[in-house]
Scaffold this active site. Structure first.
Site, mmCIF file in Angstrom:
data_model
loop_
_atom_site.group_PDB
_atom_site.id
_atom_site.type_symbol
_atom_site.label_atom_id
_atom_site.label_comp_id
_atom_site.label_asym_id
_atom_site.label_seq_id
_atom_site.Cartn_x
_atom_site.Cartn_y
_atom_site.Cartn_z
ATOM 1 N N GLY A 13 0.824 -1.216 0.000
ATOM 2 C CA GLY A 13 0.000 0.000 0.000
ATOM 3 C C GLY A 13 0.857 1.265 0.000
ATOM 4 N N ARG A 152 8.010 -8.909 -14.003
ATOM 5 C CA ARG A 152 9.066 -9.885 -13.669
ATOM 6 C C ARG A 152 9.544 -10.625 -14.926
ATOM 7 N NH1 ARG A 152 5.865 -11.377 -8.101
ATOM 8 N NH2 ARG A 152 6.824 -9.694 -6.892
ATOM 9 N N HIS A 176 -2.838 -15.774 -11.156
ATOM 10 C CA HIS A 176 -1.690 -15.150 -10.485
ATOM 11 C C HIS A 176 -1.165 -16.119 -9.427
ATOM 12 C CE1 HIS A 176 0.909 -12.132 -8.864
ATOM 13 N NE2 HIS A 176 0.217 -11.931 -7.762
HETATM 14 N N1 APR Z 1 -8.577 -2.880 7.151
HETATM 15 C C1 APR Z 1 -7.542 -2.077 6.832
HETATM 16 N N2 APR Z 1 -6.263 -2.484 6.838
HETATM 17 C C2 APR Z 1 -6.019 -3.751 7.184
HETATM 18 C C3 APR Z 1 -7.047 -4.667 7.517
HETATM 19 C C4 APR Z 1 -8.380 -4.164 7.509
HETATM 20 N N3 APR Z 1 -9.426 -4.951 7.819
HETATM 21 N N4 APR Z 1 -6.481 -5.856 7.799
HETATM 22 C C5 APR Z 1 -5.154 -5.707 7.640
HETATM 23 N N5 APR Z 1 -4.873 -4.446 7.256
HETATM 24 C C6 APR Z 1 -3.569 -3.849 6.998
HETATM 25 C C7 APR Z 1 -2.486 -4.249 7.990
HETATM 26 O O1 APR Z 1 -2.590 -3.497 9.206
HETATM 27 C C8 APR Z 1 -1.209 -3.951 7.223
HETATM 28 O O2 APR Z 1 -0.716 -2.653 7.493
HETATM 29 O O3 APR Z 1 -3.052 -4.312 5.747
HETATM 30 C C9 APR Z 1 -1.643 -4.056 5.737
HETATM 31 C C10 APR Z 1 -0.956 -5.173 4.986
HETATM 32 O O4 APR Z 1 0.372 -4.829 4.889
HETATM 33 P P1 APR Z 1 1.568 -5.884 4.949
HETATM 34 O O5 APR Z 1 1.371 -6.813 6.083
HETATM 35 O O6 APR Z 1 2.848 -5.123 4.846
HETATM 36 O O7 APR Z 1 1.330 -6.747 3.609
HETATM 37 P P2 APR Z 1 1.756 -6.348 2.124
HETATM 38 O O8 APR Z 1 3.104 -6.890 1.830
HETATM 39 O O9 APR Z 1 1.492 -4.926 1.884
HETATM 40 O O10 APR Z 1 0.745 -7.258 1.266
HETATM 41 C C11 APR Z 1 -0.647 -6.967 1.263
HETATM 42 O O11 APR Z 1 -0.937 -7.698 -1.001
HETATM 43 O O12 APR Z 1 0.591 -8.671 -2.435
HETATM 44 C C12 APR Z 1 -0.462 -8.907 -1.562
HETATM 45 O O13 APR Z 1 -0.068 -11.136 -0.710
HETATM 46 C C13 APR Z 1 -0.053 -9.772 -0.390
HETATM 47 O O14 APR Z 1 -2.247 -10.183 0.476
HETATM 48 C C14 APR Z 1 -1.076 -9.407 0.632
HETATM 49 C C15 APR Z 1 -1.367 -7.932 0.337
#
Ligand code: APR
Length: 314
Positions: A13, A152, A176
């Site tokens: 994000g 990629r 994917h």
């Molecule tokens: N509402 C808002 N934010 C949320 C919620 C929710 N209900 N549940 C989780 N989050 C937030 C978390 O707090 C966290 O900051 O989503 C974020 C996810 O970030 P990361 O753990 O860093 O994961 P990221 O690597 O960004 O991947 C997110 O994208 O590529 C895909 O497989 C990956 O499913 C994963 C997603």
């Protein structure tokens, strides 16, 4: 200038917001996370860098306040857990389906016309879930996966060809997933020349194999899934939508007859412009590619069926 909201201020994000600052096409970006303070902190940090990006985009960080996302043109859903080394994207389905369902309902309450871009994995079933659960027109929901896999593919091809990535054109279609994606080597070109005329069969096979495990390779190195290329892929797609650029992206769309498939969200080339995806482009696949697509579709449908078997979708 547009308003884009990004749900989930984690690795993907936040990288997506940063990529959108570089591309400089939004007047406002809202970054929302469930975790107190995370979005506010990242938004403030990026705002303090924005003059140096040459951007006047307002970035607003909020904790779970969906009213701030109102009237977004595009909403990008990254909220969900990422995979750990050794995990497949498909294993994330239970947890992420609940998150994606709640998030998409909240988003649509304030931006009923927004194009929803799904990144949370497993992305193809999560795209299908978002579309069906909220009863949306099919063109309003698109999944980001094919563009990332194609980035990629571009990288591995450029390495094999020893050429700049800007001279490579290629596409990955299908699911994917590590075993479901289809890097279309026959369609890949180096400045218009088919790469199959330049590289040996062994070199082509290696590029395809490396592309298919491209995400897993990074997950093993990083201990979690990657973020820069996913963030930039989503940002480029959002730009094409809000600026009505009508560029072609390999992305996840609901098929209703295209490629011989019905009621399935899977990666295909599509034109992205105002209102979402405009048209799926049907490539002339040969028999072997058609068979690969059929197998990929079967496997992707099987994962999406878990949503029905577990009662998440009726
Ligand atoms: N509402 C808002 N934010 C949320 C919620 C929710 N209900 N549940 C989780 N989050 C937030 C978390 O707090 C966290 O900051 O989503 C974020 C996810 O970030 P990361 O753990 O860093 O994961 P990221 O690597 O960004 O991947 C997110 O994208 O590529 C895909 O497989 C990956 O499913 C994963 C997603």
């Amino acid at each position: 200038m547009a308003k884009v909201s990004v749900i989930g201020a984690g690795n993907v994000g936040a990288s997506c917001v940063e990529a959108m600052l570089h591309l400089n096409f939004c007047s406002e970006i809202v970054l929302l996370d469930i975790k107190e303070g995370l979005s506010e902190g990242k938004a403030m940090d990026m705002m303090q860098a924005s003059k140096q990006y040459g951007s006047n985009t307002q970035i607003i960080g909020v904790t779970n306040d969906y009213s701030k996302t109102a009237d977004s043109d595009v909403v990008i859903i990254t909220s969900g857990i990422p995979r750990k080394p050794g995990m497949t994207r498909e294993e994330l389905i239970g947890v992420n389906a609940k998150i994606v369902t709640g998030v998409s309902e909240s988003v649509l309450k304030y931006s009923p016309k927004a194009v929803i871009m799904v990144i949370a994995n497993p992305m193809d079933p999560m795209t299908y879930l978002t579309l069906k659960k909220n009863n949306l027109p099919k063109t309003q929901v698109v999944g980001m996966g094919g563009q990332l896999d194609s980035s990629r593919f571009t990288y591995y091809l450029a390495q094999a060809l020893n050429c700049p990535m800007s001279d490579v054109e290629c596409m990955v279609i299908g699911g994917h997933g590590d075993t479901t994606m289809i890097p279309l080597i026959r369609f890949a070109t180096y400045k218009g020349i088919p790469v199959t005329k330049i590289l040996s069969k062994e070199e082509c096979d290696k590029v395809v194999a490396d592309t298919m495990v491209g995400g897993a390779t990074l997950t093993k190195l990083l201990g979690t899934s990657a973020w820069y290329a996913p963030g930039m892929s989503a940002a480029s797609m959002a730009k094409s939508i809000v600026m009505n650029e009508r560029r072609v992206f390999p992305c996840c769309c609901l098929l209703e007859g295209e490629y011989g498939q019905e009621d399935l969200c899977i990666g295909v080339p599509a034109i992205l412009g105002k209102g979402g995806w405009e048209k799926v482009i049907e490539l002339e696949l040969d028999e072997q590619e058609k068979e690969l697509f059929r197998k990929s579709a079967d496997a992707t449908r099987k994962t999406a069926d878990i949503l029905k078997e577990t009662g998440i979708l009726s």
